[in-house]
Design a protein around this motif. Structure first.
Motif, PDB file in Angstrom:
ATOM      1  N   PRO A 185      -1.491  -1.837  -1.443  1.00  0.00           N
ATOM      2  CA  PRO A 185      -1.536  -2.098   0.008  1.00  0.00           C
ATOM      3  C   PRO A 185      -0.401  -1.447   0.785  1.00  0.00           C
ATOM      4  CG  PRO A 185      -2.050  -4.100  -1.202  1.00  0.00           C
ATOM      5  CD  PRO A 185      -1.607  -3.091  -2.213  1.00  0.00           C
ATOM      6  N   ILE A 186       0.818  -1.511   0.248  1.00  0.00           N
ATOM      7  CA  ILE A 186       1.951  -0.937   0.968  1.00  0.00           C
ATOM      8  C   ILE A 186       1.859   0.584   0.981  1.00  0.00           C
ATOM      9  CG2 ILE A 186       3.490  -0.781  -1.033  1.00  0.00           C
ATOM     10  CD1 ILE A 186       4.466  -1.771   2.534  1.00  0.00           C
ATOM     11  N   ALA A 187       1.280   1.168  -0.081  1.00  0.00           N
ATOM     12  CA  ALA A 187       1.120   2.620  -0.118  1.00  0.00           C
ATOM     13  C   ALA A 187       0.115   3.081   0.929  1.00  0.00           C
ATOM     14  CB  ALA A 187       0.682   3.065  -1.506  1.00  0.00           C
ATOM     15  N   LEU A 188      -0.977   2.345   1.083  1.00  0.00           N
ATOM     16  CA  LEU A 188      -1.996   2.715   2.050  1.00  0.00           C
ATOM     17  C   LEU A 188      -1.549   2.479   3.492  1.00  0.00           C
ATOM     18  CD1 LEU A 188      -5.151   1.272   0.248  1.00  0.00           C
ATOM     19  CD2 LEU A 188      -4.346   3.639   0.281  1.00  0.00           C
ATOM     20  N   ALA A 189      -0.624   1.537   3.681  1.00  0.00           N
ATOM     21  CA  ALA A 189      -0.162   1.222   5.036  1.00  0.00           C
ATOM     22  C   ALA A 189       0.980   2.106   5.495  1.00  0.00           C
ATOM     23  CB  ALA A 189       0.278  -0.245   5.115  1.00  0.00           C
ATOM     24  N   SER A 190       1.541   2.920   4.620  1.00  0.00           N
ATOM     25  CA  SER A 190       2.682   3.753   4.983  1.00  0.00           C
ATOM     26  C   SER A 190       2.217   5.020   5.680  1.00  0.00           C
ATOM     27  CB  SER A 190       3.503   4.112   3.746  1.00  0.00           C
ATOM     28  OG  SER A 190       2.716   4.844   2.825  1.00  0.00           O
ATOM     29  N   ASN A 191       3.127   5.626   6.412  1.00  0.00           N
ATOM     30  CA  ASN A 191       2.835   6.893   7.090  1.00  0.00           C
ATOM     31  C   ASN A 191       4.137   7.619   7.352  1.00  0.00           C
ATOM     32  OD1 ASN A 191       3.826   6.247   9.958  1.00  0.00           O
ATOM     33  ND2 ASN A 191       2.466   4.537   9.507  1.00  0.00           N
ATOM     34  N   SER A 192       4.030   8.852   7.778  1.00  0.00           N
ATOM     35  CA  SER A 192       5.189   9.667   8.104  1.00  0.00           C
ATOM     36  C   SER A 192       5.329   9.731   9.619  1.00  0.00           C
ATOM     37  CB  SER A 192       5.029  11.078   7.527  1.00  0.00           C
ATOM     38  OG  SER A 192       6.145  11.876   7.849  1.00  0.00           O
ATOM     39  N   SER A 193       6.413   9.166  10.115  1.00  0.00           N
ATOM     40  CA  SER A 193       6.654   9.122  11.553  1.00  0.00           C
ATOM     41  C   SER A 193       7.983   9.792  11.863  1.00  0.00           C
ATOM     42  CB  SER A 193       6.670   7.670  12.046  1.00  0.00           C
ATOM     43  OG  SER A 193       6.997   7.605  13.415  1.00  0.00           O
ATOM     44  N   GLN A 194       7.950  10.852  12.643  1.00  0.00           N
ATOM     45  CA  GLN A 194       9.157  11.583  13.042  1.00  0.00           C
ATOM     46  C   GLN A 194       9.933  12.079  11.830  1.00  0.00           C
ATOM     47  OE1 GLN A 194      11.370   9.012  15.637  1.00  0.00           O
ATOM     48  NE2 GLN A 194       9.884   9.191  17.304  1.00  0.00           N
ATOM     49  N   GLY A 206      -3.597  -4.152   9.710  1.00  0.00           N
ATOM     50  CA  GLY A 206      -2.512  -5.106   9.515  1.00  0.00           C
ATOM     51  C   GLY A 206      -2.693  -5.973   8.291  1.00  0.00           C
ATOM     52  N   ALA A 207      -3.942  -6.131   7.811  1.00  0.00           N
ATOM     53  CA  ALA A 207      -4.188  -6.958   6.636  1.00  0.00           C
ATOM     54  C   ALA A 207      -3.465  -6.408   5.415  1.00  0.00           C
ATOM     55  CB  ALA A 207      -5.690  -7.041   6.368  1.00  0.00           C
ATOM     56  N   LEU A 208      -3.339  -5.075   5.316  1.00  0.00           N
ATOM     57  CA  LEU A 208      -2.645  -4.478   4.175  1.00  0.00           C
ATOM     58  C   LEU A 208      -1.184  -4.896   4.139  1.00  0.00           C
ATOM     59  CD1 LEU A 208      -4.113  -0.853   4.229  1.00  0.00           C
ATOM     60  CD2 LEU A 208      -4.697  -2.708   2.664  1.00  0.00           C
ATOM     61  N   LYS A 209      -0.559  -4.950   5.293  1.00  0.00           N
ATOM     62  CA  LYS A 209       0.857  -5.319   5.343  1.00  0.00           C
ATOM     63  C   LYS A 209       1.059  -6.782   4.992  1.00  0.00           C
ATOM     64  CE  LYS A 209       1.370  -1.859   8.976  1.00  0.00           C
ATOM     65  NZ  LYS A 209      -0.039  -1.648   9.292  1.00  0.00           N
ATOM     66  N   PHE A 210       0.125  -7.626   5.403  1.00  0.00           N
ATOM     67  CA  PHE A 210       0.247  -9.040   5.078  1.00  0.00           C
ATOM     68  C   PHE A 210      -0.054  -9.309   3.605  1.00  0.00           C
ATOM     69  CE2 PHE A 210      -0.995  -9.364   9.725  1.00  0.00           C
ATOM     70  CZ  PHE A 210       0.319  -9.543  10.140  1.00  0.00           C
ATOM     71  N   ILE A 211      -0.967  -8.531   3.032  1.00  0.00           N
ATOM     72  CA  ILE A 211      -1.214  -8.646   1.594  1.00  0.00           C
ATOM     73  C   ILE A 211       0.031  -8.227   0.817  1.00  0.00           C
ATOM     74  CG2 ILE A 211      -2.549  -7.694  -0.322  1.00  0.00           C
ATOM     75  CD1 ILE A 211      -4.929  -7.500   1.553  1.00  0.00           C
ATOM     76  N   HIS A 212       0.680  -7.164   1.288  1.00  0.00           N
ATOM     77  CA  HIS A 212       1.913  -6.721   0.639  1.00  0.00           C
ATOM     78  C   HIS A 212       3.000  -7.789   0.741  1.00  0.00           C
ATOM     79  CE1 HIS A 212       5.418  -4.388  -0.454  1.00  0.00           C
ATOM     80  NE2 HIS A 212       5.938  -4.608   0.739  1.00  0.00           N
ATOM     81  N   ALA A 213       3.145  -8.403   1.913  1.00  0.00           N
ATOM     82  CA  ALA A 213       4.143  -9.459   2.075  1.00  0.00           C
ATOM     83  C   ALA A 213       3.844 -10.644   1.167  1.00  0.00           C
ATOM     84  CB  ALA A 213       4.198  -9.905   3.538  1.00  0.00           C
ATOM     85  N   ALA A 214       2.560 -10.977   1.010  1.00  0.00           N
ATOM     86  CA  ALA A 214       2.185 -12.073   0.122  1.00  0.00           C
ATOM     87  C   ALA A 214       2.488 -11.736  -1.336  1.00  0.00           C
ATOM     88  CB  ALA A 214       0.698 -12.391   0.290  1.00  0.00           C
ATOM     89  N   ALA A 215       2.243 -10.474  -1.725  1.00  0.00           N
ATOM     90  CA  ALA A 215       2.547 -10.055  -3.096  1.00  0.00           C
ATOM     91  C   ALA A 215       4.045 -10.119  -3.367  1.00  0.00           C
ATOM     92  CB  ALA A 215       2.019  -8.639  -3.334  1.00  0.00           C
TER      93      ALA A 215
END
Length: 336
Positions: A185-194, A206-215
């Motif tokens: 989940p955290i890998a799929l939610a990441s991106n390259s910004s600036q 946002g569900a991916l980030k919350f799943i990551h926080a739960a893990a």
């Protein structure tokens, strides 16, 4: 390390966490009318509500040296411990469950290698694929180390007997698989910004980030608490020693705050919890960054913990061999 010149935007990254409360839906005309004069002093509170809440960035480009130093020390320490564990000249194979400990050292070493990828200020042209890979490796190795240490504690002294090595190998492979899936989940939610890797809360699922926080909360917070609870319960009921308490449990000190604060932050971002003031939000952002800085240090501390544990186990098991030889020699002399 860190400054307030560049306030943190609404992103989550290892190079700067924080939040910014936007008030795009509100116009200044709702708080101020040019045709009216200012009222009493308490009316200025509405103007304060319109100002965004900005947090100072602790882990920015000025903290690059911290990440690089932790990476180099972690790689050297993990390599030294792995070399020693895999050698038979110093009899470190007497360390109970040394294959599991070697996997923990591998996880710590791989984590150290990935640290520069997510370090702020190292590269300004990182691709999204590299960010995906960096976050996935970062957390999969951390999850694997936590699960392996928990698995090692549950097996306890039975590791010294060497029973069912195939079953032990199969379970460790399964733990690595669980860790790899938990980091997706955290890998799929990441991106390259600036030019830097980050987790933007303003876009993406946002569900991916919350799943990551739960893990993270389950592995880094609930797992050590469950081990302690099982140890206390078995001791109270007198049904065996319970999980094996050893110096390796110190590992959770480095990740426990990260899992706890990240879980709390996810509740705030989902609006399940409301922070009363901007100061509280800034304190939460600072706690997130401090927890990340502490988590990075685990790659430096894990190899010495493994070396100390195996050193104690080796020296406690070596005297038993001469005693056994003496006993067998006395038996032979008696028969003669």
């Amino acid at each position: 390390m860190g400054n307030c010149l560049n306030p943190v935007e609404s992103t989550f990254s290892l190079g700067g966490n924080g939040s910014q409360k936007d008030f795009e839906g509100y116009g200044w005309s709702e708080f101020y009318d040019a045709n009216e004069t200012y009222g009493p002093f308490e009316d200025y509170g509405a103007l304060d509500l319109a100002a965004p809440c900005r947090s100072c960035s602790l882990l920015d480009e000025s903290s690059l040296a911290y990440f690089i130093l932790a990476s180099v020390l972690g790689i050297l320490a993990s390599g030294a411990v792995l070399f020693t564990l895999l050698r038979s000249l110093l009899h470190w194979q007497l360390c109970p469950g040394w294959p599991i400990l070697a996997q923990v050292a591998v996880g710590s070493g791989v984590f150290s290698i990935v640290v520069p990828i997510l370090a702020p200020g190292l590269s300004r042209a990182q691709s999204t694929i590299l960010c995906h890979l960096g976050y996935w490796t970062w957390y999969s190795t951390a999850f694997a180390q936590a699960l392996l240490i928990g698995f090692y504690a549950c097996l306890g002294p039975r590791l010294s007997t060497g029973q069912n090595p195939g079953l032990t190998l199969g379970l460790t492979v399964a733990l690595w698989g669980v860790a790899a899936l938990s980091a997706l989940p955290i890998a799929l939610a990441s991106n390259s910004s600036q030019g830097s890797c980050s987790l933007s809360y303003s876009r993406g699922p946002g569900a991916l980030k919350f799943i990551h926080a739960a893990a993270c909360f389950a592995v880094f917070v609930l797992l050590p608490l469950a081990l302690l609870g099982a140890k206390a319960l078995k001791k109270a009921l007198g049904k065996g020693p319970g999980p094996w308490v050893n110096i390796l449990w110190i590992w959770f000190i480095f990740w426990w705050p990260h899992g706890l604060v990240l879980g709390f932050d996810s509740l705030v971002r989902s609006k399940a919890l409301q922070l009363p003031t901007c100061l509280a939000q800034q304190a939460l952002d600072l706690s997130l960054q401090l927890a990340e800085a502490l988590a990075v240090l685990h790659c430096v501390a894990t190899p010495p913990l493994l070396a100390l544990f195996c050193h104690r186990a080796t020296h406690s098991s070596l005297p038993s061999a001469p005693l056994a030889n003496r006993g067998s020699s006395h038996l032979l002399e008696g028969k003669a």
